[in-house]
Design an enzyme around this catalytic site. Structure first.
Site, PDB file in Angstrom:
ATOM      1  N   HIS A 317       4.144  -7.851  -7.885  1.00 43.04           N
ATOM      2  CA  HIS A 317       3.569  -6.778  -8.710  1.00 43.04           C
ATOM      3  C   HIS A 317       4.638  -5.860  -9.285  1.00 43.04           C
ATOM      4  CE1 HIS A 317       3.156  -5.880  -4.390  1.00 43.04           C
ATOM      5  NE2 HIS A 317       3.518  -4.651  -4.675  1.00 43.04           N
ATOM      6  N   HIS A 440     -19.821   5.518   2.091  1.00 44.62           N
ATOM      7  CA  HIS A 440     -19.985   5.352   3.534  1.00 44.62           C
ATOM      8  C   HIS A 440     -20.951   4.212   3.810  1.00 44.62           C
ATOM      9  CE1 HIS A 440     -20.380   6.355   7.765  1.00 44.62           C
ATOM     10  NE2 HIS A 440     -21.695   6.253   7.631  1.00 44.62           N
TER      11      HIS A 440
END
Ligand code: NAI
Length: 461
Positions: A317, A440
């Protein structure tokens, strides 16, 4: 005129192919030369991709053997079909390397399969089985990557004493597997063969594993890998490794020789610059790396270099970022890489990921910093996944609260680190991370909680 290009890219790895495609998008007439028969470079053919395929398969094997029962799944005697595992890996590699071919066609990048040599100003020769073709290039970009670094006394024969290339394709599980070097490659491939049943011994010259990573994280990683069955011999100098029959003898300083069925040499990689004709055109090397100035220009007009051949972390990358910056600077006059925000990931289990500065670096620089840590054992998603090992550490400047570094050891650290990289790239504060609503239950909440812990206000701990 035939064979005349605005840009000739040498090497079709993540650096080279990204540069070729971006340059074509920007309107250049581009050729890319690759000496192997498939595009994609080390990463796609014999590095990141095949190793991650094997890491996934071997992890599933390990889970089935060791952990399925606690989920109430009985599957009897779990057997390994290594040939199928290797075939799956090869098929993924074929799909991805073929994907680069498709992208070249789509973007009208001309592909040459052959060995490139820079033979003069704006001239590149490509040699293959049928002869030599000369390309005229307004600009040349060198993106030839890196190769395994040799080690004195270690005689790689490709069968018993091997590099990472061969260790991705052993046809059977070695009984005793010796890994030289506790870096990225050694730990990832050591993990693969450990899970598949090898007795893995890692020999490391330094007094710790994963040098360069945050030492708190690497110490925790070593404990976890040891519990998984890998043996570490630190402060160990390898004097020699030589094939003897179907095995190898590994000699370390001041120790009994070790008999191994396979040896993996993973003591670093070096820039791949041989045979390119660099000396002919006057390109200079510093410690083996091509020296570049601004916008990746070598000292020779119209010749540029990016990726593993130039200084910096040898990461796909990083090469991709440089590819885009280099080509955009060439065409549009500006291009930029933020070297402070390049993440790194070791794909062991758990994974280890980081971005920014390590705590060791901050201490050495005498920086005034705050630290927030949150363990995955207090993260609900980690509990449901059965992946409670590890933690997240956020380091922030004491005065400005700017995030200086994030270090994670844990499940899917590879995905969580990208959020941290964005935070570092945008110069976020730990407060910014702490006040960003996280879904969550997710593992990423551990990053938010670690950011809250910077000010001693983590909730779930
Ligand atoms: P590395 O630099 O990560 O680790 C090499 C290790 O070998 C170090 O711990 C070093 O101290 C040790 N060593 C050096 N000489 C030694 C000796 N004589 N005896 C014993 N130990 C010795 O290099 P590695 O693992 O070969 O990887 C090469 C490059 O490839 C790295 O720069 C890494 O960034 C990249 N890579 C990245 C991956 C990823 O992003 N997940 C995966 C694999 C490689």
């Amino acid at each position: 005129m035939a064979n005349q290009y605005d840009l000739v890219v040498i090497g079709a790895g993540p650096g080279g192919y990204t540069a070729a495609i971006r340059a074509a998008q920007l309107g250049l007439n581009v050729a890319c030369v690759e000496k192997e028969q498939a595009l994609g470079g080390t990463c796609l053919r014999i590095g990141c991709i095949p190793s991650k395929a094997l890491l996934q398969s071997s992890q599933l094997f390990w889970e089935a053997k060791k952990n399925f029962a606690q989920h109430g799944i009985q599957c009897g005697d779990v057997k390994l079909d290594l040939a199928t595992m290797l075939k799956r890996k090869e098929s993924i590699v074929r799909t991805l390397t073929g994907g680069v071919d498709f992208l070249f066609k789509k973007n009208k990048v001309t592909k040459y399969l052959g060995t490139a040599q820079i033979v003069g100003k704006n001239r590149v020769n490509v040699q293959d089985r049928n002869g030599t073709v000369e390309l005229q290039a307004k600009n040349i970009l060198i993106a030839t990557g890196s190769v395994p670094a040799p080690l004195a006394g270690v005689e790689v024969d490709g069968e018993v004493v091997t590099t990472s290339t061969e260790a991705l394709s052993y046809s059977s599980v070695p009984k005793n597997f010796v890994v030289i070097g506790a870096g990225y490659i050694g730990l990832e491939l050591g993990s693969v063969w450990n899970r598949l049943g090898a007795k893995v011994t890692v020999l490391e010259y330094l007094d710790r594993i994963l040098p360069g990573l945050d030492s708190e994280m690497s110490a925790e990683a070593q404990k976890i890998f040891t519990a998984q069955g890998m043996e570490f011999r630190l402060k160990t100098k390898v004097l020699s490794a030589k094939r003897k029959g179907d095995q190898a003898i590994v000699q370390c300083e001041g120790a009994e020789p070790i008999i191994a069925d396979k040896v993996l040499l993973a003591a670093g990689r070096r820039p791949n610059t041989q045979g390119l004709g660099l000396e002919k055109v006057g390109i200079e090397l510093t410690k083996g790396f091509i020296s570049v100035g601004s916008n990746f220009a070598t000292g020779v007009p119209d010749i540029f270099a990016i990726g593993d051949v130039i200084y910096g972390p040898m990461l796909a990358h990083k090469a991709e970022e440089e590819a885009i910056a280099c080509v955009e600077a060439l065409v549009m006059g500006f291009g930029h890489v933020n070297y402070d925000a390049i993440p790194s990931v070791v794909y062991t289990h758990p994974q280890i990921a980081s971005v920014g500065q390590t705590e060791d670096q901050l201490k050495a620089a005498g920086a005034d910093y705050k630290k927030g840590v949150f363990p995955f054992k207090a993260n609900a998603r980690a509990m449901t996944l059965g992946a409670t090992h590890g933690k997240v550490k956020v380091l922030a400047d004491r005065k400005t609260d700017r995030v200086l570094g994030v270090h994670i050891i844990g499940e899917h650290a590879d995905d969580i680190i990208n959020e941290a990289a964005a935070a570092v790239a945008f110069c976020a504060s730990s407060e910014d991370l702490a006040r960003t609503c996280h879904a969550h239950p997710t593992l990423g909440e551990a990053l938010k909680e670690a950011a809250m812990a910077v000010d001693n206000r983590a909730i779930n701990m």
